[in-house]
Design a protein around this motif. Sequence first.
Motif, PDB file in Angstrom:
ATOM      1  N   PHE A  20     -55.055  32.283 -24.600  1.00 52.81           N
ATOM      2  CA  PHE A  20     -54.887  30.913 -25.728  1.00 52.81           C
ATOM      3  C   PHE A  20     -54.734  29.701 -24.598  1.00 52.81           C
ATOM      4  N   PHE A  21     -53.458  29.703 -23.939  1.00 53.98           N
ATOM      5  CA  PHE A  21     -52.968  28.832 -23.338  1.00 53.98           C
ATOM      6  C   PHE A  21     -53.696  28.306 -22.195  1.00 53.98           C
ATOM      7  N   THR A  22     -54.298  29.473 -21.547  1.00 48.31           N
ATOM      8  CA  THR A  22     -55.377  29.068 -20.083  1.00 48.31           C
ATOM      9  C   THR A  22     -56.497  28.354 -20.676  1.00 48.31           C
ATOM     10  N   ILE A  23     -57.122  28.773 -21.846  1.00 44.25           N
ATOM     11  CA  ILE A  23     -58.050  27.906 -22.504  1.00 44.25           C
ATOM     12  C   ILE A  23     -57.708  26.457 -22.928  1.00 44.25           C
ATOM     13  N   TRP A  24     -56.518  26.520 -23.556  1.00 42.83           N
ATOM     14  CA  TRP A  24     -56.379  25.211 -24.046  1.00 42.83           C
ATOM     15  C   TRP A  24     -55.964  24.178 -22.809  1.00 42.83           C
ATOM     16  N   PHE A  25     -55.028  24.623 -21.775  1.00 41.69           N
ATOM     17  CA  PHE A  25     -54.855  23.857 -20.731  1.00 41.69           C
ATOM     18  C   PHE A  25     -56.257  23.499 -19.683  1.00 41.69           C
ATOM     19  N   LEU A  26     -57.276  24.359 -19.889  1.00 40.36           N
ATOM     20  CA  LEU A  26     -58.530  24.049 -19.033  1.00 40.36           C
ATOM     21  C   LEU A  26     -59.160  23.030 -19.899  1.00 40.36           C
ATOM     22  N   VAL A  27     -59.088  23.128 -21.226  1.00 40.53           N
ATOM     23  CA  VAL A  27     -59.764  22.010 -22.079  1.00 40.53           C
ATOM     24  C   VAL A  27     -59.006  20.727 -21.775  1.00 40.53           C
ATOM     25  N   MET A  28     -57.659  20.923 -21.914  1.00 42.17           N
ATOM     26  CA  MET A  28     -56.909  19.471 -21.529  1.00 42.17           C
ATOM     27  C   MET A  28     -57.177  19.007 -20.106  1.00 42.17           C
ATOM     28  N   GLY A  29     -57.435  19.857 -19.253  1.00 36.58           N
ATOM     29  CA  GLY A  29     -57.853  19.449 -17.819  1.00 36.58           C
ATOM     30  C   GLY A  29     -59.080  18.426 -17.829  1.00 36.58           C
ATOM     31  N   LEU A  30     -60.214  19.115 -18.543  1.00 36.28           N
ATOM     32  CA  LEU A  30     -61.162  18.558 -18.733  1.00 36.28           C
ATOM     33  C   LEU A  30     -61.288  17.254 -19.487  1.00 36.28           C
ATOM     34  N   ALA A  31     -60.181  17.107 -20.418  1.00 35.06           N
ATOM     35  CA  ALA A  31     -60.041  15.848 -21.212  1.00 35.06           C
ATOM     36  C   ALA A  31     -59.513  14.892 -20.333  1.00 35.06           C
ATOM     37  N   PHE A  77     -41.365  20.940 -14.643  1.00 31.99           N
ATOM     38  CA  PHE A  77     -42.739  21.795 -14.526  1.00 31.99           C
ATOM     39  C   PHE A  77     -43.626  21.153 -13.648  1.00 31.99           C
ATOM     40  N   GLY A  78     -43.929  19.912 -13.913  1.00 28.75           N
ATOM     41  CA  GLY A  78     -44.881  19.016 -13.329  1.00 28.75           C
ATOM     42  C   GLY A  78     -44.573  18.839 -11.935  1.00 28.75           C
ATOM     43  N   TYR A  79     -43.575  18.889 -11.391  1.00 26.09           N
ATOM     44  CA  TYR A  79     -43.020  18.613 -10.011  1.00 26.09           C
ATOM     45  C   TYR A  79     -43.369  19.976  -9.341  1.00 26.09           C
ATOM     46  N   TYR A  80     -43.192  20.982  -9.743  1.00 22.87           N
ATOM     47  CA  TYR A  80     -43.576  22.263  -9.267  1.00 22.87           C
ATOM     48  C   TYR A  80     -45.050  22.648  -9.315  1.00 22.87           C
ATOM     49  N   LEU A  81     -45.794  22.353 -10.139  1.00 18.17           N
ATOM     50  CA  LEU A  81     -46.891  22.428 -10.432  1.00 18.17           C
ATOM     51  C   LEU A  81     -47.917  21.607  -9.300  1.00 18.17           C
ATOM     52  N   GLY A  82     -47.106  20.275  -9.187  1.00 15.49           N
ATOM     53  CA  GLY A  82     -47.864  19.347  -8.387  1.00 15.49           C
ATOM     54  C   GLY A  82     -47.621  19.898  -6.724  1.00 15.49           C
ATOM     55  N   HIS A  83     -46.386  20.281  -6.598  1.00 14.74           N
ATOM     56  CA  HIS A  83     -45.893  20.636  -5.122  1.00 14.74           C
ATOM     57  C   HIS A  83     -46.549  22.003  -4.696  1.00 14.74           C
ATOM     58  N   TYR A  84     -46.500  23.079  -5.616  1.00 13.53           N
ATOM     59  CA  TYR A  84     -46.961  24.029  -5.298  1.00 13.53           C
ATOM     60  C   TYR A  84     -48.387  24.832  -5.682  1.00 13.53           C
ATOM     61  N   LEU A  85     -49.144  23.901  -6.516  1.00 12.51           N
ATOM     62  CA  LEU A  85     -50.443  24.283  -6.979  1.00 12.51           C
ATOM     63  C   LEU A  85     -51.518  23.169  -6.740  1.00 12.51           C
ATOM     64  N   PHE A  86     -50.968  22.034  -7.340  1.00 11.70           N
ATOM     65  CA  PHE A  86     -52.050  20.888  -7.092  1.00 11.70           C
ATOM     66  C   PHE A  86     -52.564  20.375  -5.603  1.00 11.70           C
ATOM     67  N   ALA A 103     -59.346  20.304  -8.339  1.00  9.91           N
ATOM     68  CA  ALA A 103     -58.218  20.890  -8.110  1.00  9.91           C
ATOM     69  C   ALA A 103     -57.183  20.701  -9.250  1.00  9.91           C
ATOM     70  N   LEU A 104     -57.492  19.554  -9.918  1.00  7.83           N
ATOM     71  CA  LEU A 104     -56.823  19.167 -11.121  1.00  7.83           C
ATOM     72  C   LEU A 104     -57.360  20.256 -12.253  1.00  7.83           C
ATOM     73  N   VAL A 105     -58.250  20.377 -12.549  1.00  5.39           N
ATOM     74  CA  VAL A 105     -58.869  21.377 -13.522  1.00  5.39           C
ATOM     75  C   VAL A 105     -58.008  23.064 -13.319  1.00  5.39           C
ATOM     76  N   GLY A 138     -54.109  27.016 -14.025  1.00  7.51           N
ATOM     77  CA  GLY A 138     -53.054  27.953 -13.560  1.00  7.51           C
ATOM     78  C   GLY A 138     -51.862  27.473 -14.654  1.00  7.51           C
ATOM     79  N   CYS A 139     -51.482  26.433 -14.839  1.00  7.95           N
ATOM     80  CA  CYS A 139     -50.387  25.979 -15.949  1.00  7.95           C
ATOM     81  C   CYS A 139     -50.649  26.870 -17.107  1.00  7.95           C
ATOM     82  N   GLY A 140     -51.983  27.159 -17.707  1.00  8.55           N
ATOM     83  CA  GLY A 140     -52.169  27.906 -18.836  1.00  8.55           C
ATOM     84  C   GLY A 140     -51.949  29.217 -18.660  1.00  8.55           C
ATOM     85  N   LEU A 141     -52.358  29.847 -17.211  1.00 14.21           N
ATOM     86  CA  LEU A 141     -51.922  31.053 -16.918  1.00 14.21           C
ATOM     87  C   LEU A 141     -50.535  31.364 -16.846  1.00 14.21           C
TER      88      LEU A 141
END
Length: 146
Positions: free
Chosen positions: A92-103, A45-54, A66-68, A73-76
Amino acid sequence: MTLTAYIKKRNGVSVGSPMSLRNNLYRSLGARNFSTFWNYWNPIFGYYLGHYLFKPLKRIFPVPVALVLTFTGCGLIHDGVTMLFRGGVSLFFTIWFLVMGLAVLGTRYLNHNFAKQKWGLRALVNISIISACFLITVYINLYIPV
């Protein structure tokens, strides 16, 4: 870098190896900091997120933004899958992943580094950050209308 090479780099073993899950958990949970945790967690999943989103996002935005946005986007994506099965809308996951990105950004800013600590303490710190982000998300979902 190909997906196969990326997985081998992150897990230390080839795709389909019986040691893949063990290495993934050991490396991610025992990562020296919360940012590095995400380098090891779910390499496919990280490969595709990095390649196609980040990577496309960091051409437009500063890396922290871009990281946040990538975490959001991963949460979405996670919420989209759960909405298909539940039939209802949830962020729920969108907010959780947003918070983790901020962390991740916060721990980078604080130079959070436990490389010299034992694996158990590093795992406890990383799990604690994920848990704190989860609890913040639960609070947001309970008390702040989204």
